[in-house]
Structure formats: structure tokens, C-alpha cells
Motif scaffolding. Structure first.
Motif, PDB file in Angstrom:
ATOM      1  N   LYS A 128       0.772  -1.136   0.102  1.00  0.00           N
ATOM      2  CA  LYS A 128       0.040   0.192   0.103  1.00  0.00           C
ATOM      3  C   LYS A 128       0.946   1.247  -0.079  1.00  0.00           C
ATOM      4  CE  LYS A 128      -4.236  -1.623   1.974  1.00  0.00           C
ATOM      5  NZ  LYS A 128      -5.130  -1.944   2.998  1.00  0.00           N
ATOM      6  N   PHE A 159      -5.117  -5.930  -4.256  1.00  0.00           N
ATOM      7  CA  PHE A 159      -4.634  -5.067  -5.388  1.00  0.00           C
ATOM      8  C   PHE A 159      -5.040  -5.799  -6.759  1.00  0.00           C
ATOM      9  CE2 PHE A 159      -1.787  -5.047  -1.748  1.00  0.00           C
ATOM     10  CZ  PHE A 159      -1.730  -3.632  -1.507  1.00  0.00           C
ATOM     11  N   GLN A 174      -4.406  -0.163  -5.729  1.00  0.00           N
ATOM     12  CA  GLN A 174      -5.152  -0.882  -4.823  1.00  0.00           C
ATOM     13  C   GLN A 174      -6.327  -1.014  -4.994  1.00  0.00           C
ATOM     14  OE1 GLN A 174      -4.256   1.329  -1.133  1.00  0.00           O
ATOM     15  NE2 GLN A 174      -5.656   0.302   0.061  1.00  0.00           N
TER      16      GLN A 174
END
Ligand code: HEM
Length: 507
Positions: A170, A471, A504
Motif C-alpha cells: 500500500k 490489489f 489498490q
């Protein structure tokens, strides 16, 4: 005086010429082996045999033998011959014959092609390299290390590290493409470091941590180190005399210290953990010395070390090539994400040990990745007892080698039509049952099959579930497709890296 010097020079020159002629003659005699037996082979080059292009870093040894296998198999041959420098190598092509060698007639082929110098390099005396009775004794003692019960105890450690993996990605995914092998390697280093050594390596947080650097160093050998490795395999007695070791000393010294510190810490503090290190330490005799049934400290250290080296790179290779194929095949990625979502929903958002083995499509994706990119693309066996190949006049003599081309078998169109295509559905139960059981052997087979297979699958599955659930991956334009493999590497490895664009997913 001048005349004397000239005559010495002439004598030295004549001796050199005589030695060269003798060496060439003995190579020529050796290289007539397969011709005399009427077995097909490729013309060898003195002194490399058939490994010249690999030695010159033009092609990886795995890819050379894949091409060789496919070429010979297309001619409907059951076996072929080859030469590894001066050593005779037998190449079985027929799957029944391969099964016979690896399983039923294993007693003739118990050893890997390896080098052990226990005195100067105690970490090198691990189960992968050991031969004969020493290997057998260790295999019996270590087999219980990776039972389902023991793995279940290690599972929470892996899930915790997968949370760290998601957190790290992230943070990093906004900074341009990620290199899948590096990311996966940091994950598996942290997992295996934790489970094999009981150490928080933190290479996801810090890619330059000493553990990660030393792990990478073990696999990135210099030209000289590779040359020494060749000599060690070809002339073990001479190299033991010179006191050489198989892996870089700075790295093995580092791991030796880590294992020693961990063992001393656990003994003094009484701390126990659910990891492979604890299981190994529990097998150690009280005074760390040989007593027949238990392990010495040196043996414990070598096995902890091999779990690390055999475990982190193979599984990260699997994870990174799976991510590449999922990026190239978005429909497969979407279907896998659906399966991950459903499995998590069924368990109130929690990933359980049972759930990862129930995800059939994930297994199909992993198997198809291991088919296309087996981390070890050839398996080696050393003949330990003369062996007559069934229904032939070929005798494999003690000391000769057998190479089994895993990638050749797994790219053989007779086993897998359109072999370049990534198609996970080849591995449904129904499709698998139509193939020969030895048409898929990424973990090897027979009594020497990979000891950490279930552990390797478990960590790769947990890593992929966390990544695909959070993701979306696409191939970055900077990744060259088709991927070129690194000719220097013994393991399957991309030459330029596997760069992926990551986005993401808002859950
Ligand atoms: C995707 C992951 C992995 C792959 C593809 C893989 C593949 C292999 C292969 C091909 C062999 C040689 C088998 C033979 O000669 O028949 C092997 C041996 C071995 N592997 Fe793995 N491996 C993986 C993960 C692991 C892990 C995670 C560990 C330990 C934690 C491990 C430990 C070992 C050991 C100790 C051996 C030597 C067994 C013996 O000689 O008796 N491997 N592996």
C-alpha cells in the motif's frame, strides 16, 4: 648456458604437449561412450561436454536441457545421452522410465549431484547435499518437521507477515511499478527467517536489512565462485583438500552466527516457539554432540540453513511468476479474486489454514505457474549402484549422472498441448487424471521429493491471497514479454526483473 636453457625449455614444452595430447585423447575416449552404446547425443566440446553454452552464460542449464529434451523426444526416443564436462549423463525421456528411476529403482540413484566439505563448511552438510546413509538418517529425522499439525502451528506467523506485505505494498504502490520478484523475496525471507530461524527479519519494512542482503548474496555468485562450484562438483576430493566451500563464506558465516545466537538464547531464556528451529533444537542432544539418535549442533545449524536457502527463493519465484501470469491474463486474475473473496466471506473475513487448501482455482493457478516456471528446471541423480536400463543394452555405471528435465516434461506437447499457453484449468481433478503422474514434477518425486513442499505451497498461497484480495496487477510496459531467463542462474529467474503496475482495490 644458453644451450642448457633452450633444452630445458624444449623439455618443458614437450611435456606440456604430451599432457595436452593425453588429455584430448582421454576426453575423446570418454566422449565415445554414447556413440558406442548406440544412444543419441549432441556432439560435446572438450572440456565442457554439452555445457559449453551454459558455462559461457549464453543459456541457463535448465533451458539447455529443456531444448535437448524436446528435440530428442520429438524423435520418439525413450532416452538420450549427454556429457557434463568429463562426466557421463543419462537423460531419460520416457515418463515410465523416469518413474522407474526416481521411485521403484531409487536404491540405484539415492544421491543428488552435490558437494559437501563438512570440515571447512559445516553449513554445507545439509540434507539436500548429503549422500547415502547420512542422507537417509536425516530424512527420517526431519520428515516430521512439515506435518500438517506442525504447519498449522506456523500458519499464524505467515498470516501476520502477509498483513505486513499488504501494508508495505500500500505504501509502495504509488511510486511507479513494483518488481514482483523483489517484493515476493522480501515476503518469503521474512516468513522463512521467522519459521526456520525464529527471527524477525523485517525485510519488508527495510529491503536493505542484513538478512535479506545475505540471502541474496547466497544466490548471486561471482564468476570465480561459479567456477569453483564446477570444480567442486567435478573433483570433490581435490577441492576438499584445498578447503573450499560451496557458498560464499561471508554469507555462511553470517547465518552460522545467527543460528548459534538463537540456539544459545533459547537455551538460556527457556523461550519456546512454534517454528522449525524449535523442532530442530528439540532433536539436538543435550551436549550438542553425536549420539546416534539425536542431532549435533552442526547438523541442526545446517538443516535450519537449508530450510532457509531452499525455501525463500523457490517460493518467491513461484509467487512472482504467478503475479506475472495473472497480470497477463486478467480474466484469470478476476476469477481468482472472486474465489478469494468468497473464501474470506465464508470465514468472516479471516484467512484460515483449512480455507487455503479448499481454494481449488488458486491451486490450479499455482500448479500451472509451477508447470511453466519450475523453480528447479532440472533434477539430478548420481548413480550409486550399476543399473541396467529396462529393455535396453544401456548400463548406467556407479558415479555416472542422470538429469531429469522437469521443464522439458512440462513443456512436452504430448503432455500439455499448446504448452506456452497459461491455462489453470489443465489442473482440474478431471484433467489431471488423464495425464501420467510424472508429467508434473516441480517438487521432484520419489524418496527425495521436496521436504518443504507443503510449507512452500502454504506460504505462496497466503502471499498470493493477500495480494490478489487487495490489489489489481497489470504488466508494466518496461517488462519484456516473453520474459528472458537469466542464463547465469541455476534456478528459474528473469533476466531483467518482473515489473508490474499495481492499483489498490477499495474493499
Ligand atoms: C515452491 C516452492 C518449492 C519448490 C518448487 C521446491 C522444489 C524442490 C525440488 C525440485 C527439490 C529436489 C527434489 C528431488 O530431487 O526429487 C527440493 C528438495 C528439497 N526442498 Fe524444496 N522446493 C520448494 C520449497 C521448499 C521449502 C519451503 C523448503 C523448506 C522450508 C524446502 C526444502 C527442501 C529440502 C530440505 C529438499 C531436499 C530433500 C532431500 O534431499 O531429501 N523446499 N525442493
Amino acid at each position: 648456458m644458453m644451450f642448457f636453457a633452450e633444452s630445458v625449455l624444449l623439455n618443458v614444452f614437450s611435456i606440456c604437449v604430451a599432457i595436452v595430447v593425453l588429455v584430448i585423447f582421454s576426453f575423446k575416449k570418454r566422449y565415445s561412450h554414447w556413440k558406442n552404446l548406440g544412444v543419441e547425443y549432441e556432439e560435446p566440446t572438450i572440456p565442457f561436454g554439452n555445457t559449453k553454452d551454459n558455462f559461457l552464460w549464453k543459456i541457463s542449464i535448465g533451458d539447455y536441457y529443456t531444448n535437448f529434451y524436446l528435440k530428442m523426444k520429438a524423435r520418439k526416443l525413450k532416452h538420450a545421452g549427454s556429457y557434463f564436462f568429463h562426466k557421463v549423463v543419462y537423460i531419460p525421456l520416457d515418463l515410465d522410465l523416469i518413474k522407474q528411476i526416481m521411485q521403484a529403482d531409487f536404491l540405484h540413484f539415492t544421491d543428488h549431484l552435490s558437494f559437501v566439505n563438512e570440515k571447512d563448511d559445516p553449513l554445507g552438510a545439509h540434507i539436500f547435499a548429503l549422500k547415502g546413509q547420512r542422507w537417509r538418517n536425516l530424512r527420517v529425522k526431519l520428515t516430521p518437521t512439515f506435518t500438517s499439525g506442525k504447519m498449522k502451528l506456523m500458519f499464524p506467523i505467515i498470516v501476520k507477515i502477509s498483513d505486513e506485505l499488504v501494508k508495505t505494498l500500500k505504501e509502495e504502490c504509488g511510486n511507479g511499478p513494483i518488481e514482483a520478484k523483489d517484493l515476493s523475496g522480501r515476503f518469503t525471507t521474512d516468513v522463512i527467517g521467522n519459521c526456520a530461524f525464529g527471527i524477525e527479519c523485517n525485510s519488508l519494512k527495510d529491503p536493505y536489512t542484513k538478512f535479506r542482503i545475505m540471502g541474496k548474496r547466497l544466490l548471486s555468485l561471482t564468476r570465480t565462485e561459479q567456477l569453483i562450484n564446477f570444480l567442486e562438483i567435478l573433483f570433490p576430493k581435490m577441492m576438499i583438500y584445498f578447503g573450499t566451500s560451496f557458498l560464499p563464506k561471508e554469507a555462511t558465516d553470517f547465518f552460522w552466527r545467527v543460528i548459534k545466537d538463537t540456539s544459545e538464547y533459547r537455551e538460556k531464556s527457556g523461550v519456546r516457539r512454534n517454528d522449525a528451529m524449535q523442532l530442530l533444537l528439540d532433536m539436538m542432544s543435550k551436549n550438542g554432540k553425536e549420539d546416534g539418535n539425536t542431532l549435533t549442533f552442526e547438523e541442526v545449524a545446517a538443516q535450519a540453513f537449508v530450510f532457509f536457502i531452499a525455501g525463500f527463493e523457490t517460493s518467491s519465484t513461484l509467487m512472482s511468476f504467478a503475479l506475472l501470469e495473472l497480470s497477463l491474463n486478467q480474466d484469470v486474475q478476476d476469477r481468482l479474486r472472486e474465489e478469494v473473496k468468497e473464501a474470506l466471506e465464508r470465514n468472516k473475513g479471516e484467512l484460515t489454514y483449512e480455507a487455503i487448501w479448499e481454494m481449488n482455482y488458486l491451486s490450479n493457478v499455482i500448479n500451472e505457474t509451477l508447470r511453466k516456471y519450475p523453480p528447479l528446471s532440472i533434477l539430478t541423480r548420481e548413480c550409486t549402484k550399476d543399473y541396467t536400463v529396462p529393455y535396453s543394452n544401456v548400463v548406467i555405471r556407479k558415479g555416472e549422472l542422470v538429469f531429469i528435465s522437469v521443464k522439458g516434461i512440462q513443456y512436452d506437447p504430448d503432455n500439455y498441448p499448446d504448452p506456452q499457453k497459461f491455462d489453470p484449468l489443465r489442473f482440474t481433478e478431471e484433467n489431471k487424471s488423464k495425464r501420467h503422474p510424472f508429467s508434473f514434477i516441480p517438487f521432484g518425486e520419489g524418496p527425495r521429493i521436496c521436504l518443504g513442499m507443503r510449507f512452500g505451497l502454504m506460504q505462496a498461497k497466503v502471499g498470493l491471497i493477500s495480494l490478489i484480495g487487495n490489489f489489481k496487477f497489470k504488466v508494466s510496459p518496461i517488462t519484456r514479454i516473453p520474459v528472458e531467463l537469466d542464463p547465469k542462474s541455476f534456478l528459474t529467474s528473469s533476466l531483467d526483473g518482473l515489473f508490474l503496475d499495481v492499483e489498490q482495490i477499495k474493499n
